[in-house]
Scaffold this motif. Sequence first.
Motif, mmCIF file in Angstrom:
data_model
loop_
_atom_site.group_PDB
_atom_site.id
_atom_site.type_symbol
_atom_site.label_atom_id
_atom_site.label_comp_id
_atom_site.label_asym_id
_atom_site.label_seq_id
_atom_site.Cartn_x
_atom_site.Cartn_y
_atom_site.Cartn_z
ATOM 1 N N ALA A 180 -3.595 -13.591 -0.350
ATOM 2 C CA ALA A 180 -2.707 -12.901 -1.172
ATOM 3 C C ALA A 180 -2.240 -13.837 -2.373
ATOM 4 C CB ALA A 180 -1.386 -12.682 -0.280
ATOM 5 N N ARG A 181 -2.439 -14.958 -2.207
ATOM 6 C CA ARG A 181 -1.963 -16.033 -3.513
ATOM 7 C C ARG A 181 -3.168 -15.787 -4.792
ATOM 8 N NH1 ARG A 181 -0.580 -19.846 0.533
ATOM 9 N NH2 ARG A 181 -2.857 -21.079 -0.006
ATOM 10 N N ARG A 182 -4.345 -15.616 -4.148
ATOM 11 C CA ARG A 182 -5.411 -15.323 -5.216
ATOM 12 C C ARG A 182 -5.547 -14.199 -5.699
ATOM 13 N NH1 ARG A 182 -6.330 -19.276 -1.611
ATOM 14 N NH2 ARG A 182 -7.786 -21.184 -1.831
ATOM 15 N N ILE A 183 -4.729 -13.077 -5.327
ATOM 16 C CA ILE A 183 -4.649 -11.969 -6.099
ATOM 17 C C ILE A 183 -3.355 -11.774 -6.855
ATOM 18 C CG2 ILE A 183 -4.852 -9.423 -5.931
ATOM 19 C CD1 ILE A 183 -6.522 -9.884 -3.248
ATOM 20 N N SER A 184 -3.324 -12.025 -8.113
ATOM 21 C CA SER A 184 -2.216 -12.266 -9.242
ATOM 22 C C SER A 184 -1.905 -10.814 -9.497
ATOM 23 C CB SER A 184 -2.357 -13.047 -10.246
ATOM 24 O OG SER A 184 -2.924 -14.254 -9.778
ATOM 25 N N TYR A 185 -2.864 -9.981 -9.937
ATOM 26 C CA TYR A 185 -2.827 -8.583 -10.608
ATOM 27 C C TYR A 185 -2.590 -7.654 -9.624
ATOM 28 C CZ TYR A 185 -4.201 -11.205 -14.940
ATOM 29 O OH TYR A 185 -4.525 -12.040 -15.672
ATOM 30 N N ARG A 186 -1.648 -6.707 -9.657
ATOM 31 C CA ARG A 186 -1.321 -5.924 -8.622
ATOM 32 C C ARG A 186 -0.718 -4.600 -9.188
ATOM 33 N NH1 ARG A 186 0.402 -8.510 -2.647
ATOM 34 N NH2 ARG A 186 -0.944 -10.429 -3.186
ATOM 35 N N TYR A 187 -1.482 -3.639 -9.065
ATOM 36 C CA TYR A 187 -1.149 -2.467 -9.714
ATOM 37 C C TYR A 187 -1.297 -1.058 -8.739
ATOM 38 C CZ TYR A 187 -1.142 -4.397 -14.372
ATOM 39 O OH TYR A 187 -0.846 -5.295 -15.436
ATOM 40 N N THR A 188 -0.428 -0.116 -8.884
ATOM 41 C CA THR A 188 -0.677 1.366 -8.106
ATOM 42 C C THR A 188 -0.665 2.449 -9.318
ATOM 43 O OG1 THR A 188 0.665 0.608 -6.414
ATOM 44 C CG2 THR A 188 0.535 2.713 -6.617
ATOM 45 N N ILE A 189 -1.769 3.201 -9.261
ATOM 46 C CA ILE A 189 -1.991 4.140 -10.149
ATOM 47 C C ILE A 189 -0.960 5.097 -10.003
ATOM 48 C CG2 ILE A 189 -3.611 5.959 -10.974
ATOM 49 C CD1 ILE A 189 -5.975 4.472 -9.693
ATOM 50 N N PRO A 190 -0.129 5.511 -11.155
ATOM 51 C CA PRO A 190 1.027 6.367 -10.998
ATOM 52 C C PRO A 190 0.659 7.667 -10.860
ATOM 53 C CG PRO A 190 0.650 5.728 -13.274
ATOM 54 C CD PRO A 190 -0.362 5.018 -12.384
ATOM 55 N N PRO A 191 1.349 8.643 -10.067
ATOM 56 C CA PRO A 191 0.802 10.126 -10.103
ATOM 57 C C PRO A 191 1.354 10.728 -11.045
ATOM 58 C CG PRO A 191 2.859 9.553 -8.734
ATOM 59 C CD PRO A 191 2.373 8.372 -9.120
ATOM 60 N N PHE A 192 0.833 11.734 -11.470
ATOM 61 C CA PHE A 192 1.366 12.779 -12.588
ATOM 62 C C PHE A 192 2.496 13.347 -11.804
ATOM 63 C CE2 PHE A 192 -3.011 12.500 -13.972
ATOM 64 C CZ PHE A 192 -2.658 12.361 -15.443
#
Length: 331
Positions: A180-192
């Motif tokens: 978890a510490r090594r994954i700095s960038y986190r995104y969720t694709i927003p729905p339309f």
Amino acid sequence: MKTTFEDRPFIKSPFLTKMVNLFDSLRNKKKKYGVASCMLVTGESGSGKSELAKYYAKNNPKIEQVERTHIPVLHYELRSVSTPEEFLRSLLVTIGDPQCGRGARNKGELYERLITLLKVVGIELLILDEIQVIIERRSAKVVTGIADLFKDLINDTEIPIIFMGMPWSRYLVESNQQLARRISYRYTIPPFRISSNEERDDYRRLLMCLSEAYGLSKKIKLEEITMSLRCFSATSGNLAATANLVRDAKMMSEMEDMKVDTDLFAAVLSSYGIDERNNAFLQPMEKLVLRELLVHSDWHFGYRANKNAIIDAEYAEFGVSKSNKVFNLVG
């Protein structure tokens, strides 16, 4: 939005354009500063995760050189993975291991071969797609083992890795604090969405891009307000479902020599097995129900692996007034 038309157009929304730029940034960050940053991208089925990965890999193709095949970007889609060894063998085959993952006596030898091969082919970005399959119907021991393996891959390869999957993929990452510490960038694709004018316009732009990509824009205006509301009602704004709807309308118009109009889209839904009472292109506007994603899907961990289950996403429901205003059906 820009469109790239091939067999299936890739629609570069502002968010997906941002992701493409971030992928480039991760590679450049590694090249210039030696820092391998990692990313987690989640989203519902049909939100565009895999299409994004395929698009990026296709636009950064392998290069045949004198002494090697250089693979700058590798997109690997996980299937049913039961053990860390199975994952290692499958990834080796995908990269082009001459021994096809065979001949190793244990996991350690498989792992060392993978590390060597990743460096030989010069991978600059590794995209691991559909990582939620590791969680589905797997024991906690398997999940922990593969999470440990991912952490080691990041450490030993020093290659930026992008993890992609359904919303509950985060549990795999969170199962290992070091990972978890090594994954700095986190995104969720927003729905339309459809509940505000600004968000509604985003969906209308999507329809316009798809219409242009499939050569329908001179025959029908999918972005027109009533047609866009019907399309949203039929697809709940899902990117893949919307793209498939427009694609299938294009094909049906050619195969059946049909006029491109609302009746064509009604016929497409009928071909899906949807009856007239629920066909968004046959119902009066004031009878339409538009479902907008409210809460992402999740995963329920049972006491045994085979008791785990998907928790469905939750949707808000909207209706359409006679003046084409959208209103919430639940007070």
